[in-house]
Design an enzyme around this catalytic site. Structure first.
Site, PDB file in Angstrom:
ATOM      1  N   ASP A 146      -3.835 -17.928   3.201  1.00 36.02           N
ATOM      2  CA  ASP A 146      -4.929 -18.643   2.555  1.00 36.02           C
ATOM      3  C   ASP A 146      -5.572 -19.640   3.509  1.00 36.02           C
ATOM      4  O   ASP A 146      -6.800 -19.800   3.540  1.00 36.02           O
ATOM      5  CB  ASP A 146      -4.469 -19.329   1.257  1.00 36.02           C
ATOM      6  CG  ASP A 146      -3.074 -19.915   1.333  1.00 36.02           C
ATOM      7  OD1 ASP A 146      -2.269 -19.451   2.150  1.00 36.02           O
ATOM      8  OD2 ASP A 146      -2.776 -20.835   0.554  1.00 36.02           O
ATOM      9  N   TYR A 152       0.797  -1.224   0.000  1.00 35.58           N
ATOM     10  CA  TYR A 152       0.000   0.000   0.000  1.00 35.58           C
ATOM     11  C   TYR A 152       0.831   1.276   0.000  1.00 35.58           C
ATOM     12  O   TYR A 152       0.286   2.378   0.052  1.00 35.58           O
ATOM     13  CB  TYR A 152      -0.956  -0.009   1.202  1.00 35.58           C
ATOM     14  CG  TYR A 152      -2.180  -0.865   0.986  1.00 35.58           C
ATOM     15  CD1 TYR A 152      -2.102  -2.046   0.257  1.00 35.58           C
ATOM     16  CD2 TYR A 152      -3.403  -0.512   1.515  1.00 35.58           C
ATOM     17  CE1 TYR A 152      -3.203  -2.844   0.060  1.00 35.58           C
ATOM     18  CE2 TYR A 152      -4.520  -1.310   1.331  1.00 35.58           C
ATOM     19  CZ  TYR A 152      -4.412  -2.472   0.612  1.00 35.58           C
ATOM     20  OH  TYR A 152      -5.513  -3.265   0.421  1.00 35.58           O
ATOM     21  N   ASP A 179      -6.252  -5.923   5.217  1.00 37.55           N
ATOM     22  CA  ASP A 179      -7.370  -5.277   4.527  1.00 37.55           C
ATOM     23  C   ASP A 179      -8.408  -6.325   4.124  1.00 37.55           C
ATOM     24  O   ASP A 179      -9.612  -6.160   4.345  1.00 37.55           O
ATOM     25  CB  ASP A 179      -6.836  -4.549   3.296  1.00 37.55           C
ATOM     26  CG  ASP A 179      -7.858  -3.613   2.678  1.00 37.55           C
ATOM     27  OD1 ASP A 179      -8.945  -3.422   3.272  1.00 37.55           O
ATOM     28  OD2 ASP A 179      -7.576  -3.055   1.597  1.00 37.55           O
ATOM     29  N   LYS A 238       2.612 -14.995   4.523  1.00 38.85           N
ATOM     30  CA  LYS A 238       2.757 -15.853   3.337  1.00 38.85           C
ATOM     31  C   LYS A 238       4.234 -16.181   3.154  1.00 38.85           C
ATOM     32  O   LYS A 238       4.797 -16.095   2.058  1.00 38.85           O
ATOM     33  CB  LYS A 238       2.177 -15.142   2.101  1.00 38.85           C
ATOM     34  CG  LYS A 238       2.040 -16.036   0.861  1.00 38.85           C
ATOM     35  CD  LYS A 238       1.040 -17.162   1.047  1.00 38.85           C
ATOM     36  CE  LYS A 238       0.910 -17.981  -0.246  1.00 38.85           C
ATOM     37  NZ  LYS A 238       0.021 -19.153  -0.054  1.00 38.85           N
TER      38      LYS A 238
END
Length: 333
Positions: free
Chosen positions: A204, A123, A228, A171
């Site tokens: 995930d 971001y 987010d 991740k």
């Protein structure tokens, strides 16, 4: 008396702002509102979606309540929300997702808190064309300093609010440097808080677990993009963005906000649900150490949710913004 910058925002913003200020007045909340402008309304009036006087007011008072803002399309201005977070180093985005009484949703007894890093990751908007319209690249930045201050803030919040477990989301199996660094810092900080259970999950898997077993989780801490997405997922577990508040908090400043959009399609129709913005304002009162007043208003809101004739249509009622507001005021005290 606390001086608080108030930014009504765009679309339904002025209506839900009026709701909050009316309820605060009825409850005798010790808040003096310093009204300022931002977003599309400010752009149309002043040619700038984030006027200097608004920035100066936040700089002076260090706390604000902000309604939904619209960034003018094609104006060359970046997101006002992102700019405010960066300008005042509001590195912790805190989004509770808690089941509310008398609200139908897929799950019961959800009580999650999301801590999202607010200043780094993808971001930062560091993008470039390698070949115009054919190959674009975006850079995600993760630093040890920003990761540690967020994760430590999450542990301190957990300790102060009697949270028992923190789940760090990453991740690192693919993004070995950025997510790997965030995960490494999380494990280091966790050693300083042996009283709080700690685990980490791949993003995930976390999304799946939140849908299947949401009651297994307590406080979730993660990076900007993942936060987010997962915070909206968490809102969906309890009924949607119209039922969740949010805070952006740094070391010496805080901005509380509605996380839903400005809903221009229903603006001015007395249909807007003010609950999310009201819950954000209660987080503001807690931040100001006005827990007694916050608790009084919170209980009045819960009582009002049982009165479906005054609730807005989006939560199964047949009422209006003003009807809901008046009912909350009547239930105070």
């Amino acid at each position: 008396m606390h001086d608080v910058v108030l930014i009504p925002g765009d679309g339904i913003g002025p209506e839900i702002t009026q709701s909050v200020t009316s309820i605060f007045e009825e409850a005798g909340a010790p808040v003096n509102w310093v009204r300022c402008s931002a977003g599309l309304t400010a752009y149309e009036e002043q040619g700038n979606p984030l006027p200097e006087e608004t920035l100066e007011a936040i700089e002076k008072h260090r706390v604000a309540l902000k309604g939904p803002l619209t960034t003018p399309v094609g104006s060359g201005f970046r997101s006002v929300n992102v700019e405010l977070r960066k300008r005042f180093q509001l590195y912790s985005n805190i989004r509770p997702a808690k089941s509310l009484p008398h609200i139908e949703s897929r799950y019961a007894d959800i009580d999650l808190v999301m801590f999202r890093e607010n200043t780094e990751g993808l971001y930062i908007g560091k993008e470039k064309w390698i070949a115009k319209d054919k190959h674009a690249e975006s850079i995600a930045v993760v630093t040890r300093e920003a990761s540690e201050r967020l994760i430590r803030a999450a542990f301190e919040y957990a300790r102060e609010n009697h949270r028992k477990k923190i789940t760090l989301v990453h991740k690192a199996n693919i993004l070995k440097y950025t997510s790997g660094l965030f995960m490494e810092v999380g494990a280091e900080v966790a050693e300083d808080y042996p009283d709080i259970a700690y685990e980490d999950l791949i993003v995930d898997n976390m999304a799946m677990q939140m849908v299947m077993y949401p009651n297994n989780y307590d406080l979730i801490v993660t990076t900007n993009l993942f936060g987010d997405i997962l915070s909206d997922l968490a809102s969906g577990l309890v009924g949607g963005l119209g039922l969740t508040g949010a805070a952006n908090i740094g070391d010496d400043a805080a901005i509380f906000e509605a996380v839903h959009g400005s809903a221009p399609d229903i603006a001015g129709q007395n249909k807007a649900n003010p609950i999310a913005f009201l819950l954000s304002s209660l987080m503001l009162l807690d931040y100001l150490d006005e827990q007694e007043t916050a608790g009084q208003i919170r209980q009045a809101v819960y009582a009002t949710l049982a009165e479906k004739q005054v609730c807005t249509p989006d939560i199964g009622g047949s009422g209006s913004t003003t009807a809901f507001t008046e009912a909350v005021c009547n239930n105070i005290g």
